[in-house]
Design an enzyme around this catalytic site. Sequence first.
Site, PDB file in Angstrom:
ATOM      1  N   ASP A  67      16.838  -9.566  30.488  1.00 45.07           N
ATOM      2  CA  ASP A  67      18.068  -8.788  30.663  1.00 45.07           C
ATOM      3  C   ASP A  67      18.950  -9.310  31.790  1.00 45.07           C
ATOM      4  O   ASP A  67      18.533 -10.160  32.575  1.00 45.07           O
ATOM      5  CB  ASP A  67      17.720  -7.303  30.894  1.00 45.07           C
ATOM      6  CG  ASP A  67      16.587  -7.095  31.896  1.00 45.07           C
ATOM      7  OD1 ASP A  67      16.303  -8.038  32.661  1.00 45.07           O
ATOM      8  OD2 ASP A  67      15.996  -6.012  31.918  1.00 45.07           O
ATOM      9  N   ASN A 136      10.690   5.263  34.734  1.00 40.12           N
ATOM     10  CA  ASN A 136      10.807   6.172  33.587  1.00 40.12           C
ATOM     11  C   ASN A 136      10.239   5.567  32.303  1.00 40.12           C
ATOM     12  O   ASN A 136      10.444   6.091  31.222  1.00 40.12           O
ATOM     13  CB  ASN A 136      12.276   6.570  33.371  1.00 40.12           C
ATOM     14  CG  ASN A 136      13.169   5.370  33.045  1.00 40.12           C
ATOM     15  OD1 ASN A 136      12.681   4.247  32.916  1.00 40.12           O
ATOM     16  ND2 ASN A 136      14.463   5.614  32.911  1.00 40.12           N
ATOM     17  N   HIS A 138      10.972   2.518  31.104  1.00 41.16           N
ATOM     18  CA  HIS A 138      11.807   1.550  30.368  1.00 41.16           C
ATOM     19  C   HIS A 138      11.186   0.156  30.444  1.00 41.16           C
ATOM     20  O   HIS A 138      10.517  -0.177  31.422  1.00 41.16           O
ATOM     21  CB  HIS A 138      13.269   1.570  30.831  1.00 41.16           C
ATOM     22  CG  HIS A 138      13.579   0.937  32.150  1.00 41.16           C
ATOM     23  ND1 HIS A 138      14.366   1.559  33.092  1.00 41.16           N
ATOM     24  CD2 HIS A 138      13.260  -0.267  32.685  1.00 41.16           C
ATOM     25  CE1 HIS A 138      14.501   0.769  34.144  1.00 41.16           C
ATOM     26  NE2 HIS A 138      13.837  -0.348  33.922  1.00 41.16           N
ATOM     27  N   GLU A 143      16.186   2.000  27.778  1.00 44.13           N
ATOM     28  CA  GLU A 143      16.032   3.280  28.467  1.00 44.13           C
ATOM     29  C   GLU A 143      15.538   4.374  27.515  1.00 44.13           C
ATOM     30  O   GLU A 143      15.739   4.280  26.292  1.00 44.13           O
ATOM     31  CB  GLU A 143      17.400   3.714  29.023  1.00 44.13           C
ATOM     32  CG  GLU A 143      17.965   2.789  30.093  1.00 44.13           C
ATOM     33  CD  GLU A 143      17.367   3.065  31.473  1.00 44.13           C
ATOM     34  OE1 GLU A 143      16.173   3.398  31.583  1.00 44.13           O
ATOM     35  OE2 GLU A 143      18.124   2.933  32.452  1.00 44.13           O
TER      36      GLU A 143
HETATM   37  C1  GLP Z   1      14.495  -3.220  36.086  1.00 41.73           C
HETATM   38  C2  GLP Z   1      14.449  -4.331  35.002  1.00 41.73           C
HETATM   39  C3  GLP Z   1      13.127  -4.364  34.315  1.00 41.73           C
HETATM   40  C4  GLP Z   1      12.059  -4.255  35.367  1.00 41.73           C
HETATM   41  C5  GLP Z   1      12.066  -2.860  35.932  1.00 41.73           C
HETATM   42  C6  GLP Z   1      11.116  -2.665  37.094  1.00 41.73           C
HETATM   43  O1  GLP Z   1      15.444  -2.256  35.851  1.00 41.73           O
HETATM   44  N1  GLP Z   1      15.451  -4.260  34.018  1.00 41.73           N
HETATM   45  O2  GLP Z   1      13.016  -5.555  33.565  1.00 41.73           O
HETATM   46  O3  GLP Z   1      10.802  -4.473  34.781  1.00 41.73           O
HETATM   47  O4  GLP Z   1      13.348  -2.438  36.254  1.00 41.73           O
HETATM   48  O5  GLP Z   1      11.607  -3.212  38.272  1.00 41.73           O
HETATM   49  P1  GLP Z   1      10.745  -3.396  39.556  1.00 41.73           P
HETATM   50  O6  GLP Z   1       9.764  -4.474  39.247  1.00 41.73           O
HETATM   51  O7  GLP Z   1      11.700  -3.814  40.633  1.00 41.73           O
HETATM   52  O8  GLP Z   1      10.081  -2.105  39.835  1.00 41.73           O
END
Ligand code: GLP
Length: 242
Positions: A67, A136, A138, A143
């Site tokens: 993403d 959450n 995702h 989402e």
């Molecule tokens: C972000 C990304 C995800 C990621 C998630 C967790 O929003 N889009 O790909 O896995 O949130 O992030 P983090 O590893 O910083 O907790």
Amino acid sequence: MKVVVCKDYNEMSKIGANIIITEMLKKDVFKIGLATGSTPKKMYEYLIEAYENKVISFKNVLSVNLDEYVGIDFNDNNSYHKFMFDNLFNHVDINKENIFIPTPKENELEKSVEEYNRILDKIGKRNLQVLGMGNNGHIAFNEPSNKLNLRTSVVNLKKETIEANSRFFESEEEVPTKAMSMGIADATNADVILVMASGKGKHYAVKKLINTEVVDLEFPASVLKLKENVILLVDKEAYSGE
Ligand code: GLP
């Protein structure tokens, strides 16, 4: 789903890197899906170390990312393009032509989405996909919703995601409200899926993923229960909530 509980973030990162290295060494050409966020950062450091020690090479690695935010300059510190180059690609021998990251061009979003789906179709199933999870549930930027996209789309970020990701920005107002993200079908199109979660904040999502017996669109990670060869790699805090 195989659950591996590690003593801390460092051990989780090391084990994650070793899983990737083992799979990499099995293939002449290795197709990997990569994730951003704080979770895989240390694991990328271990991959760089393995490259420097000549255990692995990225010459024949083809990489696709999950993403990218919409409306952010790709040189901005919060851009996922910059994240990947800073944390991995600039430190290994990957061929830049083999790096694919969603590239949402603001006035041509539809075209950008189509282009990325074409790339994904061409690459096909990855050998391994790294996934993080939002608090959450995702995955990528899919989402909780009453419907989940299968393919790449431009999505609106949920309030809780904007809040969670605001820790990387100067203020919550600066967090983009939209992102371009692989859909659920693409994000899970791999022989091995390595899901990583670290810290207390992920306990809800980890517990729910382990225990869910339904595919719940309000909890996107639950689709992983349909997949074979999913490894859930967590540290003690994420697992126990303590
Ligand atoms: C972000 C990304 C995800 C990621 C998630 C967790 O929003 N889009 O790909 O896995 O949130 O992030 P983090 O590893 O910083 O907790």
